[in-house]
Design a protein around this motif. Structure first.
Motif, mmCIF file in Angstrom:
data_model
loop_
_atom_site.group_PDB
_atom_site.id
_atom_site.type_symbol
_atom_site.label_atom_id
_atom_site.label_comp_id
_atom_site.label_asym_id
_atom_site.label_seq_id
_atom_site.Cartn_x
_atom_site.Cartn_y
_atom_site.Cartn_z
ATOM 1 N N LEU A 10 -7.090 12.407 3.256
ATOM 2 C CA LEU A 10 -6.135 11.892 4.228
ATOM 3 C C LEU A 10 -5.228 13.014 4.703
ATOM 4 C CD1 LEU A 10 -5.104 9.225 5.591
ATOM 5 C CD2 LEU A 10 -3.283 9.243 3.866
ATOM 6 N N HIS A 12 -1.997 13.850 6.492
ATOM 7 C CA HIS A 12 -0.801 13.023 6.619
ATOM 8 C C HIS A 12 0.434 13.913 6.692
ATOM 9 C CE1 HIS A 12 1.274 13.333 2.580
ATOM 10 N NE2 HIS A 12 0.245 14.143 2.446
ATOM 11 N N SER A 19 1.409 7.304 8.192
ATOM 12 C CA SER A 19 0.709 7.895 7.059
ATOM 13 C C SER A 19 1.008 7.102 5.788
ATOM 14 C CB SER A 19 1.140 9.349 6.851
ATOM 15 O OG SER A 19 0.794 10.149 7.957
ATOM 16 N N ARG A 23 -1.472 5.294 3.047
ATOM 17 C CA ARG A 23 -1.405 5.697 1.640
ATOM 18 C C ARG A 23 -1.155 4.491 0.739
ATOM 19 N NH1 ARG A 23 3.112 10.106 1.464
ATOM 20 N NH2 ARG A 23 2.684 10.010 -0.781
ATOM 21 N N VAL A 56 -1.021 11.865 13.113
ATOM 22 C CA VAL A 56 -1.410 11.506 11.759
ATOM 23 C C VAL A 56 -1.148 10.004 11.589
ATOM 24 C CG1 VAL A 56 -1.032 13.747 10.680
ATOM 25 C CG2 VAL A 56 0.893 12.163 10.882
ATOM 26 N N PRO A 57 -1.881 9.366 10.669
ATOM 27 C CA PRO A 57 -2.841 9.943 9.725
ATOM 28 C C PRO A 57 -4.241 10.041 10.317
ATOM 29 C CG PRO A 57 -2.626 7.618 9.287
ATOM 30 C CD PRO A 57 -1.660 7.923 10.412
ATOM 31 N N SER A 69 -3.601 4.237 12.399
ATOM 32 C CA SER A 69 -3.309 3.725 11.065
ATOM 33 C C SER A 69 -3.722 2.272 10.846
ATOM 34 C CB SER A 69 -1.820 3.894 10.760
ATOM 35 O OG SER A 69 -1.015 3.136 11.642
#
Length: 227
Positions: A10, A12, A19, A23, A56-57, A69
């Motif tokens: 990942l 991030h 992100s 996670r 990101v991510p 995401s």
């Protein structure tokens, strides 16, 4: 011979709420992942090849690159359904998606960008000093959003209903970024504080609470489960 598992990585940034949302889902589902910190605003050519949107991510599954995401989270929920973070009924899934959109769009635009964006990202990106008008606007808006969360939680056990869902992780990802810089007044709502204490105490949150950003110390209560 069994095939090797594909590499899960990942890309991030620690104080990116998007992100953090991914996670949290990865950790809740106990999916092992290699975290690679990405200074995405520098727009390195290699990163732009992973995600031309420059955000990101980005989740790498073997040779496949996945961005956005919410799309990543729903993919993970479908491919690793335990524990389920998207409800089974269309009505309940709608409410989860509505709230994910609320936090990732309206809350982010009105609060996260104007507080974390001004206080932290301006410095690390080298784009000047915080805009006091934006900071004041964000500080005012978060009070309204906390009242809205309180309204939901007075009717439901979790934000979208009786079970914890992706909506809670989306909200907690934003709230945790703000809490890192002590921009959440927990005296405003005991109801929201109790909700955050529940989700903050989950094993999936341990990695988030261990985050540090050079030049910015977390609030003293940030990693305290009995804050």
């Amino acid at each position: 011979m069994a095939q090797d598992r594909p590499t899960i990585r990942l890309y991030h940034y620690p104080l990116s709420p998007f992100s953090r949302k991914v996670r949290l889902v990865l950790a809740e589902k106990r999916i092992e992942v290699e975290l690679v910190e990405e200074r995405y605003w520098e727009k390195e050519a290699e990163f732009l090849r992973r995600n031309p949107a420059g955000k990101v991510p980005v989740l790498r599954l073997g040779s496949r690159m996945m961005s956005e995401s919410t799309a990543i989270c729903e993919y993970l929920d479908e491919t690793h359904p335990e524990p389920l973070l998207m409800p089974k009924s269309p009505e309940a899934r709608y409410e989860v998606r509505r709230l994910v959109g609320w936090f990732d769009d309206k809350f982010h635009r009105e609060v996260t960008e104007k507080l974390v964006g001004e206080r932290v990202f301006r410095k690390i990106m080298g784009t000047g000093y915080p805009d006091s008008g934006n900071v004041k606007s964000g500080a005012k808006a978060i009070k309204w959003h906390l009242r809205y969360m309180e309204h939901l939680l007075e009717q439901r056990r979790w934000l979208a209903g009786g079970e914890m869902t992706l909506a809670d992780f989306s909200a907690a990802a934003h709230i945790s970024c703000l809490d890192y810089i002590s921009d959440v007044d927990w005296n405003l709502s005991e109801t929201v504080k109790d909700w955050y204490a529940k989700i903050k105490s989950r094993p999936a949150f341990r990695g988030i609470l261990a985050d540090t950003v050079p030049g910015f110390q977390p609030a003293p209560h940030y990693a305290d489960l009995d804050f």
